[in-house]
Design a protein around this motif. Structure first.
Motif, PDB file in Angstrom:
ATOM      1  N   GLN A   7       0.839  -1.275   0.245  1.00  0.00           N
ATOM      2  CA  GLN A   7       0.215  -0.146   0.015  1.00  0.00           C
ATOM      3  C   GLN A   7       0.523   1.450  -0.138  1.00  0.00           C
ATOM      4  N   TYR A   8       2.004   1.577   0.668  1.00  0.00           N
ATOM      5  CA  TYR A   8       3.023   2.206   0.867  1.00  0.00           C
ATOM      6  C   TYR A   8       4.006   2.412  -0.197  1.00  0.00           C
ATOM      7  N   VAL A  49       4.601   8.993   1.100  1.00  0.00           N
ATOM      8  CA  VAL A  49       6.154   8.725   0.994  1.00  0.00           C
ATOM      9  C   VAL A  49       6.757   9.175  -0.015  1.00  0.00           C
ATOM     10  N   VAL A  50       8.159   9.336   0.202  1.00  0.00           N
ATOM     11  CA  VAL A  50       8.670   9.893  -0.536  1.00  0.00           C
ATOM     12  C   VAL A  50      10.514   8.998   0.015  1.00  0.00           C
ATOM     13  N   MET A  65       0.547   9.267   8.765  1.00  0.00           N
ATOM     14  CA  MET A  65       0.645   8.924  10.171  1.00  0.00           C
ATOM     15  C   MET A  65       0.251   7.492  10.759  1.00  0.00           C
ATOM     16  N   ALA A  66      -1.116   7.091   9.465  1.00  0.00           N
ATOM     17  CA  ALA A  66      -1.479   5.533   9.495  1.00  0.00           C
ATOM     18  C   ALA A  66      -0.045   4.316   9.276  1.00  0.00           C
ATOM     19  N   VAL A  73       5.313   0.840  15.273  1.00  0.00           N
ATOM     20  CA  VAL A  73       4.607   0.675  17.233  1.00  0.00           C
ATOM     21  C   VAL A  73       4.104  -1.342  16.513  1.00  0.00           C
ATOM     22  N   LYS A  74       2.855  -1.141  15.301  1.00  0.00           N
ATOM     23  CA  LYS A  74       2.297  -2.968  15.661  1.00  0.00           C
ATOM     24  C   LYS A  74       3.703  -3.680  14.603  1.00  0.00           C
TER      25      LYS A  74
END
Length: 94
Positions: A7-8, A49-50, A65-66, A73-74
């Motif tokens: 996704q990112y 995203v760079v 932020m997600a 963290v996750k």
């Protein structure tokens, strides 16, 4: 890799994906002049995203932020963080 990766993920094959920088130095001079201003301009110009380089080090600015929560963290165990750079990040941000 974590579910967030596709996704990112940003392709690094194109110069439009991030700042071109100078040979060998990458974006080190711009970053050195104004660190926060440089990162803000990357986010405004290129999005959440760079990919960019500081010297020979590939870097990735994450502005969502997600995604930041997932990376730090996750699903932190699924992401590689350079120890040298990470030490400086901790010194700056705690």
């Amino acid at each position: 890799m974590a579910d967030i990766a596709p996704q990112y993920a940003a392709p690094v094959t194109s110069h439009e994906a991030g700042p071109r920088g100078l040979p060998l130095l990458g974006s080190a001079l711009d970053f050195g002049r104004d660190q926060l201003g440089f990162l803000e301009s990357l986010s405004r110009t290129y999005g959440d995203v760079v990919p960019f380089r500081i010297g020979g080090w590939p870097c990735l600015l994450i502005g969502d932020m997600a995604a930041i929560e997932t990376i730090l963290v996750k699903d932190h165990q699924n992401f590689i963080k350079n120890r040298i750079i990470w030490r400086h990040v901790r010194a700056l941000f705690g």
